[in-house]
Write an enzyme that holds these catalytic residues in place. Structure first.
Site, PDB file in Angstrom:
ATOM      1  CD  GLU A 102       4.583   3.462 -10.187  1.00 56.99           C
ATOM      2  OE1 GLU A 102       3.324   3.278 -10.074  1.00 56.99           O
ATOM      3  OE2 GLU A 102       5.436   3.099 -10.715  1.00 56.99           O
ATOM      4  CB  CYS A 115      -3.562   9.239  -5.117  1.00 52.54           C
ATOM      5  SG  CYS A 115      -3.467   7.763  -4.702  1.00 52.54           S
ATOM      6  CB  CYS A 122       3.100  -1.953   0.762  1.00 52.77           C
ATOM      7  SG  CYS A 122       1.853  -2.062   1.943  1.00 52.77           S
ATOM      8  CB  CYS A 126      -3.290  -6.462  -0.027  1.00 61.52           C
ATOM      9  SG  CYS A 126      -3.391  -5.556   1.678  1.00 61.52           S
ATOM     10  CB  CYS A 129      -2.206  -4.397  -3.514  1.00 66.76           C
ATOM     11  SG  CYS A 129      -1.455  -2.882  -3.527  1.00 66.76           S
ATOM     12  CB  CYS A 345      -7.282   1.794  -6.545  1.00 66.66           C
ATOM     13  SG  CYS A 345      -8.188   3.142  -6.221  1.00 66.66           S
TER      14      CYS A 345
HETATM   15  N1  SAH Z   1      -2.194   0.883   1.635  1.00 67.45           N
HETATM   16  C1  SAH Z   1      -3.371   1.606   1.920  1.00 67.45           C
HETATM   17  C2  SAH Z   1      -3.551   2.930   1.066  1.00 67.45           C
HETATM   18  C3  SAH Z   1      -3.354   2.449  -0.531  1.00 67.45           C
HETATM   19  S1  SAH Z   1      -4.211   1.512  -1.388  1.00 67.45           S
HETATM   20  C4  SAH Z   1      -4.500   0.559   2.061  1.00 67.45           C
HETATM   21  O1  SAH Z   1      -4.240  -0.561   1.914  1.00 67.45           O
HETATM   22  O2  SAH Z   1      -5.424   1.132   2.523  1.00 67.45           O
HETATM   23  C5  SAH Z   1      -5.693   2.438  -1.688  1.00 67.45           C
HETATM   24  C6  SAH Z   1      -6.868   1.402  -2.006  1.00 67.45           C
HETATM   25  O3  SAH Z   1      -6.671   0.431  -3.208  1.00 67.45           O
HETATM   26  C7  SAH Z   1      -7.018   0.344  -0.722  1.00 67.45           C
HETATM   27  O4  SAH Z   1      -8.144   0.277  -0.401  1.00 67.45           O
HETATM   28  C8  SAH Z   1      -6.284  -0.947  -1.560  1.00 67.45           C
HETATM   29  O5  SAH Z   1      -6.984  -1.954  -0.631  1.00 67.45           O
HETATM   30  C9  SAH Z   1      -7.189  -0.934  -2.699  1.00 67.45           C
HETATM   31  N2  SAH Z   1      -6.736  -1.877  -3.712  1.00 67.45           N
HETATM   32  C10 SAH Z   1      -5.464  -2.292  -3.709  1.00 67.45           C
HETATM   33  N3  SAH Z   1      -5.265  -3.272  -5.003  1.00 67.45           N
HETATM   34  C11 SAH Z   1      -6.115  -2.820  -5.863  1.00 67.45           C
HETATM   35  C12 SAH Z   1      -6.741  -3.263  -6.993  1.00 67.45           C
HETATM   36  N4  SAH Z   1      -6.049  -4.183  -7.743  1.00 67.45           N
HETATM   37  N5  SAH Z   1      -7.957  -2.891  -7.424  1.00 67.45           N
HETATM   38  C13 SAH Z   1      -8.585  -2.149  -6.757  1.00 67.45           C
HETATM   39  N6  SAH Z   1      -8.343  -1.749  -5.486  1.00 67.45           N
HETATM   40  C14 SAH Z   1      -7.161  -1.953  -4.888  1.00 67.45           C
HETATM   41 FE1  SF4 Z   2      -0.182  -2.149   1.125  1.00 66.91          FE
HETATM   42 FE2  SF4 Z   2      -1.369  -2.347  -1.101  1.00 66.91          FE
HETATM   43 FE3  SF4 Z   2      -2.099  -3.710   1.023  1.00 66.91          FE
HETATM   44 FE4  SF4 Z   2      -2.406  -0.993   0.673  1.00 66.91          FE
HETATM   45  S1  SF4 Z   2      -3.491  -2.616  -0.615  1.00 66.91           S
HETATM   46  S2  SF4 Z   2      -1.534  -2.316   2.541  1.00 66.91           S
HETATM   47  S3  SF4 Z   2      -0.459  -0.500  -0.515  1.00 66.91           S
HETATM   48  S4  SF4 Z   2      -0.327  -4.218  -0.161  1.00 66.91           S
END
Ligand code: SAH
Ligand code: SF4
Length: 354
Positions: A102, A115, A122, A126, A129, A345
């Site tokens: 996506e 984006c 991944c 986290c 996410c 995000c």
């Molecule tokens: N993997 C990379 C980039 C993708 S995520 C990273 O983790 O940096 C882009 C941003 O969205 C990251 O800062 C991530 O931590 C944040 N993010 C992930 N899940 C989210 C959520 N549910 N609400 C808001 N931000 C989120």
């Molecule tokens: Fe992976 Fe989501 Fe963590 Fe970014 S925020 S490193 S996409 S698990």
């Protein structure tokens, strides 16, 4: 028992979008075609957005007819979901092996931000996410990354170059650095999309050695670091990667990157109500932000089905920012775009917009 061998499968034709201009030139030279034809192909495909070789009138007929054996111009099958206000599009791309990724475009009057994804899923898990919930299926190749940008550009009908690229889609770009850096080089090409380093940002959850590697590559792209907590204890709970690369090392690597590249590093901070939004968190975040050339970007949590985190109330977000702002060099709050089509995000993970 023996059986007659079947036809020898032809060597797979590489995707056009993964070939740098020098590499395409070499490939053409092997077939006796002069190298400058690569420049013409870049102009046709990236700048004029012509995808049909027969229409590339300044190429010799033999090359027009034979281009399919040199490189593959196909783009992934794509479905596009548009937000009600038209500012955000979510693209679901189906890759050749059936994997889905996506990507999202967000437009304001000034510019469009694309984006893009770097992996299918991944591995870093986290806890807030949607992509993290999928696990890692595979890395993307450079051509698949460039093809995402081209696909979005075609759908949006880009006519100018006012767009930025952020590696903030699915996946951890620094866990796939070789393909990501190769894609960035192709995106940079002035005969191609000509997207300068100032308009590209790579976001990482904190892979410290790869931050150093990216800096040493001399690509000059912006770096965003996903911080999300101000103590190792909390960060390790939210982001398992912190157990391997804790805050102090991460902030050091970020500072070094900023110094090497001469750009401020973005510190991303997803606000989770009642978890990381206390006044003490704001104070510690301000201290981090002052320790390196940085700008802080607050991202109010976007809901992910199945996860129990809460977005703080508007007042709580405001209070956090008010506490932080006077003590940090630059603070912005990311406006949420595309929430209703699951394009915000952290919401990229096969969630349905329908
Ligand atoms: N993997 C990379 C980039 C993708 S995520 C990273 O983790 O940096 C882009 C941003 O969205 C990251 O800062 C991530 O931590 C944040 N993010 C992930 N899940 C989210 C959520 N549910 N609400 C808001 N931000 C989120
Ligand atoms: Fe992976 Fe989501 Fe963590 Fe970014 S925020 S490193 S996409 S698990």
């Amino acid at each position: 028992m023996s059986h007659a061998p079947g036809p020898i499968p032809a060597a797979p034709v590489p995707s056009f979008y993964g070939l740098s201009r020098p590499r395409l030139s070499e490939r053409l030279a092997e077939l006796g075609v002069p190298g400058y034809r690569a420049d013409q192909l870049f102009t046709w495909i990236y700048r004029k957005r012509e995808r049909s070789p027969q229409n590339m009138f300044n190429l010799p007929a033999a090359l027009r007819g034979g281009l399919g054996a040199v490189c593959d111009l196909k783009l992934p099958a794509t479905s596009v979901h548009r937000s009600a206000d038209g500012t955000t599009h979510k693209f679901v791309l189906e890759l050749a092996d059936g994997a889905r990724i996506e990507s999202v475009s967000m437009s304001t009057v000034k510019r469009t931000t694309l984006c893009v994804s770097s992996q299918v899923g991944c591995a870093l898990m986290c806890r807030f996410c949607a992509t993290g919930l999928m696990g890692l299926q595979r890395n993307l190749r450079a051509d698949e990354i460039v093809a995402q940008v081209v696909t979005m550009g075609d759908a949006l009908g880009w006519e100018d170059d006012r767009f930025n690229i952020v590696f903030m889609g699915m996946g951890e770009p620094l866990a796939n650095l070789s393909a990501v850096s190769e894609a960035i080089r192709i995106l940079h090409d002035e005969r191609g999309l000509n997207i300068g380093a100032r308009r590209i940002t790579v976001s990482t959850s904190g892979l410290v050695p790869q931050i150093g590697e990216l800096g040493a590559m001399g690509l000059q792209v912006g770096l965003a670091v996903s911080l999300h907590a101000t103590t190792d204890e909390l960060r390790s709970q939210l982001m398992p990667v912190n157990k391997r690369w804790p805050l102090a090392e991460l902030l050091d690597a970020a500072r070094e990157y900023g110094e090497t590249v001469g750009r401020r590093v973005t510190l991303e901070y997803t606000l989770l109500g009642g978890v990381n939004d206390s006044p003490e968190d704001a104070d510690r975040l301000a201290r981090f932000a002052r320790a390196l050339p940085s700008k802080v970007n607050i991202i109010p949590y976007n809901p992910v089905p199945g996860l129990a985190w809460q977005r703080p109330s508007a007042e709580a977000i405001e209070a956090f920012v008010a506490r932080l702002q006077p003590h940090a060099p630059s603070v912005t709050v990311r406006s949420t775009m595309g929430g209703e089509i699951w394009a915000a995000c952290g919401q990229l993970g096969g969630l349905s917009p329908d």
